[in-house]
Write an enzyme that holds these catalytic residues in place. Structure first.
Site, PDB file in Angstrom:
ATOM      1  N   GLY A  50     120.027  51.293 -37.163  1.00 48.10           N
ATOM      2  CA  GLY A  50     121.292  50.659 -36.816  1.00 48.10           C
ATOM      3  C   GLY A  50     121.113  49.269 -36.221  1.00 48.10           C
ATOM      4  N   ASN A  58     129.895  54.790 -29.114  1.00 48.35           N
ATOM      5  CA  ASN A  58     128.834  55.758 -28.861  1.00 48.35           C
ATOM      6  C   ASN A  58     128.997  56.489 -27.530  1.00 48.35           C
ATOM      7  OD1 ASN A  58     128.233  52.886 -28.444  1.00 48.35           O
ATOM      8  ND2 ASN A  58     126.464  53.623 -27.312  1.00 48.35           N
ATOM      9  N   GLN A  84     127.968  55.503 -35.393  1.00 52.65           N
ATOM     10  CA  GLN A  84     128.419  56.787 -34.812  1.00 52.65           C
ATOM     11  C   GLN A  84     129.483  57.469 -35.665  1.00 52.65           C
ATOM     12  OE1 GLN A  84     127.194  58.448 -32.301  1.00 52.65           O
ATOM     13  NE2 GLN A  84     125.862  56.921 -31.365  1.00 52.65           N
ATOM     14  N   GLY A 139     119.959  56.574 -39.681  1.00 55.27           N
ATOM     15  CA  GLY A 139     119.627  57.933 -40.099  1.00 55.27           C
ATOM     16  C   GLY A 139     119.614  58.956 -38.972  1.00 55.27           C
ATOM     17  N   HIS A 140     119.154  58.542 -37.792  1.00 57.15           N
ATOM     18  CA  HIS A 140     118.912  59.555 -36.756  1.00 57.15           C
ATOM     19  C   HIS A 140     120.168  60.037 -36.059  1.00 57.15           C
ATOM     20  CE1 HIS A 140     118.877  57.017 -32.915  1.00 57.15           C
ATOM     21  NE2 HIS A 140     118.991  56.103 -33.858  1.00 57.15           N
ATOM     22  N   THR A 189     106.892  46.887 -47.270  1.00 56.84           N
ATOM     23  CA  THR A 189     106.770  48.126 -48.047  1.00 56.84           C
ATOM     24  C   THR A 189     107.732  49.162 -47.473  1.00 56.84           C
ATOM     25  OG1 THR A 189     104.482  47.623 -48.537  1.00 56.84           O
ATOM     26  CG2 THR A 189     105.156  49.926 -48.792  1.00 56.84           C
ATOM     27  N   CYS A 238     125.050  54.867 -10.746  1.00 63.39           N
ATOM     28  CA  CYS A 238     125.087  56.019  -9.865  1.00 63.39           C
ATOM     29  C   CYS A 238     124.445  55.649  -8.551  1.00 63.39           C
ATOM     30  CB  CYS A 238     124.423  57.214 -10.492  1.00 63.39           C
ATOM     31  SG  CYS A 238     122.680  57.214 -10.272  1.00 63.39           S
TER      32      CYS A 238
END
Ligand SMILES: Cc1ncc(COP(=O)(O)O)c(C=O)c1O
Length: 381
Positions: A70, A149, A177, A198-199, A235, A323
């Protein structure tokens, strides 16, 4: 117990994807550019994958360039647009884009570009009138995401593309997403560039694609031996590309599950939280949202403490907020949405996938109220 509810970060690789990839790590190891049969086997794998990705997106396979994911796709789209029209120095994006859009734009700002980041509403919505008014004669590109996301808020890609088309400005959509979670039909969408990874859809990491409309200029970021029609040298990541193709094929078959099973699981979590935990606020509530994503803030809580406690119990969720312990950066998305300070620090992002189950959801929601209470007590002392 091992429960993975952080699927917007990355998804587990589908077993069938792994099986499809394996031959390309074994006997089909050839270089797709080679003239012999080893090369041909690898080349066939790459081209079959191109067809599979095109099948999910409803576009011509020739319009796809395989990339490393991405981030590269986003960079390539932005670079291509600005390289094609060097006299146009104005770019529009939003305050809630992914870093792989915001940082290239920051780079361009340092080179003299004017970058206009559109604000979002309290629930992450985009005002299309504001977008239309922002476009100028020297605007070269509008880059707006399909789905966020962090919050899962979905933007109207078709309407955004329509405005850009009418104003004759290139439109890039970071759909990383969105792909596989909602149907997307590029044969019918006014989009010039669209990014895929892809992931995020049960494929491997380190591989993605950029769709470029026939009329959209592409300027390669990586120059070399002419792979991908001279548009992305190097490649090919053959096994990764094959995995991406298989993942897209499976995502197309499973997309309907997001509207049914997955949204039911997500809604069950939401309802139970509202019923059992006081002072909880869903971010993005009044907007269209991805069916798998729940971004929720608990008043006077610490995301980091809750995430750590959940992790100790084998449950993975995430947060993107400041936080008190100082180990998480403030989320630029929630800041742009002006989430009140007393909620901002107690945010959890829960993101499901087609592999999530009701048993997992029940385990999670049986634990959460105690954790929120504990986090609140911890902050009170
Ligand atoms: C909306 C969005 N765009 C881009 C990316 C970057 O994708 P990749 O990790 O494949 O480079 C991500 C990943 O987190 C994302 O969520």
């Amino acid at each position: 117990m091992k429960i993975y509810f952080d699927n917007n970060a990355t998804t587990p690789v589908d077993q069938a994807v792994k099986v499809a990839m394996l031959p390309y790590l074994e006997d089909r190891f050839g270089n797709p550019s080679s003239g012999h049969r080893f090369g041909e086997a690898a080349r066939n794998g790459v081209e079959a994958a191109r067809e599979q990705v095109a099948g999910l997106l409803h576009c011509h396979p020739k319009r796809l360039i395989f990339t490393s994911g991405g981030s590269e796709s986003n960079n390539l789209a932005i670079y291509s647009a600005v390289s094609a029209y060097p006299d146009k120095k104005h770019i529009i994006a939003s305050q809630v884009e992914h870093a792989s859009v915001l940082l290239p734009l920051q780079y361009l700002a340092n080179k003299g570009y004017e970058i206009e980041l559109l604000p979002v509403s309290r629930h992450g919505g985009l005002d299309l009138d504001v977008l239309a008014a922002a476009i100028r004669p020297d605007t070269v590109l509008v880059s707006l995401m399909g789905a966020n996301n962090e919050t899962g808020v979905v933007w109207p890609v078709e309407a955004i593309g329509g405005i850009c088309k009418e104003k004759r400005v290139l439109f890039h959509c970071d759909a990383v997403q969105l792909i596989g979670k909602m149907v997307l039909d590029l044969s019918d969408l006014p989009v010039d560039y669209l990014s895929v990874a892809g992931h995020k859809l049960h494929g491997p990491k380190g591989v993605g694609a950029l769709y470029g409309k026939r009329t959209a200029p592409i300027t390669p970021l990586i120059l070399g031996a002419g792979q991908e029609n001279g548009l992305r040298a190097g490649t090919e990541n053959v096994q990764g590309i094959v995995g991406l193709g298989k993942a897209c094929e499976l995502a197309g078959q499973a997309v309907v599950e997001y509207g049914q099973k997955i949204s039911q699981l997500r809604d069950h979590i939401e309802r139970t939280i509202y019923d059992t935990i006081q002072d909880a606020m869903i971010n993005g509530q009044d907007q269209a949202r991805l069916a798998n994503t729940l971004n929720i803030s608990f008043r006077n809580c610490s995301s980091a403490a809750m995430i750590q406690e959940l992790d100790e119990k084998g449950i993975a969720v995430s947060a993107h907020s400041a936080c008190q312990s100082g180990d998480l950066d403030p989320s630029h998305v929630l800041l742009a949405m002006k989430i009140p300070e007393e909620y901002l620090h107690g945010t959890l992002r829960i993101s499901l996938s087609r592999m999530s189950t009701m048993d997992e959801v029940e385990s999670f929601i049986s634990i959460l109220p105690k954790l929120v209470k504990k986090s609140r007590l911890g902050l009170a002392v």
